[in-house]
Write a protein that holds these residues in place. Structure first.
Motif, mmCIF file in Angstrom:
data_model
loop_
_atom_site.group_PDB
_atom_site.id
_atom_site.type_symbol
_atom_site.label_atom_id
_atom_site.label_comp_id
_atom_site.label_asym_id
_atom_site.label_seq_id
_atom_site.Cartn_x
_atom_site.Cartn_y
_atom_site.Cartn_z
ATOM 1 N N GLU A 188 0.834 -1.209 0.000
ATOM 2 C CA GLU A 188 0.000 0.000 0.000
ATOM 3 C C GLU A 188 0.866 1.255 0.000
ATOM 4 O OE1 GLU A 188 -3.194 2.470 -0.191
ATOM 5 O OE2 GLU A 188 -3.150 0.302 -0.501
ATOM 6 N N ASN A 189 1.926 1.255 0.807
ATOM 7 C CA ASN A 189 2.844 2.398 0.836
ATOM 8 C C ASN A 189 3.517 2.598 -0.516
ATOM 9 O OD1 ASN A 189 2.181 2.767 3.509
ATOM 10 N ND2 ASN A 189 4.063 1.845 4.300
ATOM 11 N N LEU A 190 3.881 1.510 -1.169
ATOM 12 C CA LEU A 190 4.507 1.607 -2.485
ATOM 13 C C LEU A 190 3.515 2.164 -3.513
ATOM 14 C CD1 LEU A 190 7.019 1.137 -4.164
ATOM 15 C CD2 LEU A 190 6.284 -1.224 -4.493
ATOM 16 N N ARG A 191 2.263 1.722 -3.436
ATOM 17 C CA ARG A 191 1.232 2.275 -4.335
ATOM 18 C C ARG A 191 1.100 3.786 -4.122
ATOM 19 N NH1 ARG A 191 -1.289 -2.672 -3.886
ATOM 20 N NH2 ARG A 191 -2.241 -2.185 -1.888
ATOM 21 N N ASN A 192 1.109 4.201 -2.857
ATOM 22 C CA ASN A 192 1.008 5.632 -2.567
ATOM 23 C C ASN A 192 2.207 6.405 -3.123
ATOM 24 O OD1 ASN A 192 -1.421 5.260 -1.256
ATOM 25 N ND2 ASN A 192 -0.494 5.116 0.783
ATOM 26 N N LEU A 193 3.404 5.816 -3.002
ATOM 27 C CA LEU A 193 4.588 6.466 -3.572
ATOM 28 C C LEU A 193 4.464 6.624 -5.079
ATOM 29 C CD1 LEU A 193 7.654 4.815 -1.780
ATOM 30 C CD2 LEU A 193 6.891 7.180 -1.602
ATOM 31 N N MET A 194 4.013 5.578 -5.741
ATOM 32 C CA MET A 194 3.887 5.628 -7.202
ATOM 33 C C MET A 194 2.836 6.664 -7.608
ATOM 34 S SD MET A 194 6.256 3.714 -8.054
ATOM 35 C CE MET A 194 6.000 3.825 -9.801
ATOM 36 N N ARG A 195 1.725 6.717 -6.892
ATOM 37 C CA ARG A 195 0.686 7.708 -7.188
ATOM 38 C C ARG A 195 1.254 9.124 -7.015
ATOM 39 N NH1 ARG A 195 -2.817 6.729 -3.330
ATOM 40 N NH2 ARG A 195 -3.481 4.800 -4.341
ATOM 41 N N HIS A 196 1.989 9.355 -5.939
ATOM 42 C CA HIS A 196 2.601 10.672 -5.694
ATOM 43 C C HIS A 196 3.579 11.021 -6.810
ATOM 44 C CE1 HIS A 196 5.323 13.642 -3.919
ATOM 45 N NE2 HIS A 196 4.300 13.980 -3.140
ATOM 46 N N ALA A 197 4.397 10.057 -7.208
ATOM 47 C CA ALA A 197 5.373 10.300 -8.278
ATOM 48 C C ALA A 197 4.677 10.652 -9.583
ATOM 49 C CB ALA A 197 6.270 9.082 -8.466
ATOM 50 N N GLN A 198 3.567 9.972 -9.881
ATOM 51 C CA GLN A 198 2.839 10.268 -11.119
ATOM 52 C C GLN A 198 2.192 11.645 -11.072
ATOM 53 O OE1 GLN A 198 0.222 6.891 -11.255
ATOM 54 N NE2 GLN A 198 1.621 5.698 -12.522
ATOM 55 N N GLU A 199 1.659 12.018 -9.914
ATOM 56 C CA GLU A 199 0.961 13.294 -9.784
ATOM 57 C C GLU A 199 1.909 14.489 -9.689
ATOM 58 O OE1 GLU A 199 -1.548 12.764 -6.386
ATOM 59 O OE2 GLU A 199 -2.888 11.370 -7.435
ATOM 60 N N HIS A 200 3.068 14.296 -9.034
ATOM 61 C CA HIS A 200 3.954 15.425 -8.756
ATOM 62 C C HIS A 200 5.299 15.356 -9.474
ATOM 63 C CE1 HIS A 200 1.111 16.695 -5.720
ATOM 64 N NE2 HIS A 200 1.123 15.464 -5.222
ATOM 65 N N GLY A 201 5.571 14.272 -10.145
ATOM 66 C CA GLY A 201 6.816 14.150 -10.900
ATOM 67 C C GLY A 201 8.040 13.875 -10.054
ATOM 68 N N SER A 202 7.857 13.593 -8.762
ATOM 69 C CA SER A 202 8.987 13.265 -7.887
ATOM 70 C C SER A 202 8.491 12.398 -6.734
ATOM 71 C CB SER A 202 9.628 14.538 -7.330
ATOM 72 O OG SER A 202 8.717 15.202 -6.478
ATOM 73 N N LEU A 203 9.421 11.773 -6.064
ATOM 74 C CA LEU A 203 9.072 10.934 -4.924
ATOM 75 C C LEU A 203 9.156 11.748 -3.638
ATOM 76 C CD1 LEU A 203 10.992 7.643 -5.791
ATOM 77 C CD2 LEU A 203 8.525 8.026 -5.886
ATOM 78 N N PRO A 204 8.314 11.442 -2.662
ATOM 79 C CA PRO A 204 8.398 12.151 -1.381
ATOM 80 C C PRO A 204 9.647 11.758 -0.610
ATOM 81 C CG PRO A 204 6.746 10.421 -1.279
ATOM 82 C CD PRO A 204 7.230 10.476 -2.694
ATOM 83 N N ALA A 205 9.941 12.508 0.447
ATOM 84 C CA ALA A 205 11.169 12.306 1.216
ATOM 85 C C ALA A 205 11.251 10.934 1.852
ATOM 86 C CB ALA A 205 11.280 13.391 2.289
ATOM 87 N N ASP A 206 10.116 10.302 2.153
ATOM 88 C CA ASP A 206 10.152 9.005 2.833
ATOM 89 C C ASP A 206 10.195 7.820 1.867
ATOM 90 O OD1 ASP A 206 7.557 9.244 1.897
ATOM 91 O OD2 ASP A 206 6.634 8.477 3.732
ATOM 92 N N ALA A 207 10.496 8.057 0.593
ATOM 93 C CA ALA A 207 10.499 6.989 -0.409
ATOM 94 C C ALA A 207 11.487 5.881 -0.061
ATOM 95 C CB ALA A 207 10.802 7.546 -1.795
ATOM 96 N N ASP A 208 12.686 6.235 0.368
ATOM 97 C CA ASP A 208 13.686 5.223 0.713
ATOM 98 C C ASP A 208 13.214 4.349 1.872
ATOM 99 O OD1 ASP A 208 15.448 5.963 -1.277
ATOM 100 O OD2 ASP A 208 16.621 7.272 0.020
ATOM 101 N N ALA A 209 12.583 4.964 2.857
ATOM 102 C CA ALA A 209 12.092 4.212 4.010
ATOM 103 C C ALA A 209 10.990 3.243 3.601
ATOM 104 C CB ALA A 209 11.591 5.166 5.089
ATOM 105 N N VAL A 210 10.120 3.672 2.694
ATOM 106 C CA VAL A 210 9.036 2.802 2.234
ATOM 107 C C VAL A 210 9.599 1.623 1.449
ATOM 108 C CG1 VAL A 210 7.026 2.662 0.714
ATOM 109 C CG2 VAL A 210 7.290 4.602 2.261
ATOM 110 N N LEU A 211 10.569 1.879 0.595
ATOM 111 C CA LEU A 211 11.180 0.795 -0.168
ATOM 112 C C LEU A 211 11.929 -0.171 0.749
ATOM 113 C CD1 LEU A 211 12.376 2.780 -3.284
ATOM 114 C CD2 LEU A 211 10.403 1.260 -3.099
ATOM 115 N N ALA A 212 12.589 0.357 1.791
ATOM 116 C CA ALA A 212 13.266 -0.501 2.770
ATOM 117 C C ALA A 212 12.246 -1.355 3.516
ATOM 118 C CB ALA A 212 14.073 0.347 3.745
ATOM 119 N N GLN A 213 11.088 -0.774 3.828
ATOM 120 C CA GLN A 213 10.034 -1.520 4.508
ATOM 121 C C GLN A 213 9.558 -2.684 3.638
ATOM 122 O OE1 GLN A 213 6.303 0.520 4.825
ATOM 123 N NE2 GLN A 213 5.600 -0.744 6.534
#
Length: 112
Positions: A64-89
């Motif tokens: 779910e966190n990864l889906r949210n990251l991808m949605r944010h990246a598509q909408e804003h053209g960049s990943l949020p600051a917590d992207a590395d933490a989500v991928l590590a999770q």
């Protein structure tokens, strides 16, 4: 490595008994087991343990966190600051399911 048709057939049959999908992965497992003296049938490598509720919940949350990251990246053209933490999770959840030690938690930093 080259095999004649009889060898290939025997090796493929042996591989199928271990649930390995690729012959190369099966050969690697057989050689490693032979070199390290692991007990059991050649090529019979450890299987992923059945998923337990905790590991399943971790994977669901990580997905779910990864889906949210991808949605944010598509909408804003960049990943949020917590992207590395989500991928590590997500990676840790996958390790947990396999019964392997998880990586230590790191402090969240800016995404690159």
């Amino acid at each position: 490595m080259r095999l004649n048709s009889d060898e290939l057939e025997r090796w493929q049959k042996a591989r199928q008994g271990t649930e390995r999908k690729e012959l190369g992965a099966w050969v690697r497992a057989v050689v490693e087991e032979s070199l390290n003296g692991h007990p059991g049938l050649p090529g019979d490598v450890p299987r992923v343990p059945q998923v337990n509720e905790t590991a399943y919940a971790q994977l669901v949350q990580a997905a779910e966190n990864l889906r949210n990251l991808m949605r944010h990246a598509q909408e804003h053209g960049s990943l949020p600051a917590d992207a590395d933490a989500v991928l590590a999770q997500l990676g840790n959840a996958a390790l947990h399911v396999r019964g392997l030690p998880v990586a230590p938690e790191r402090a969240a930093g800016p995404a690159q």
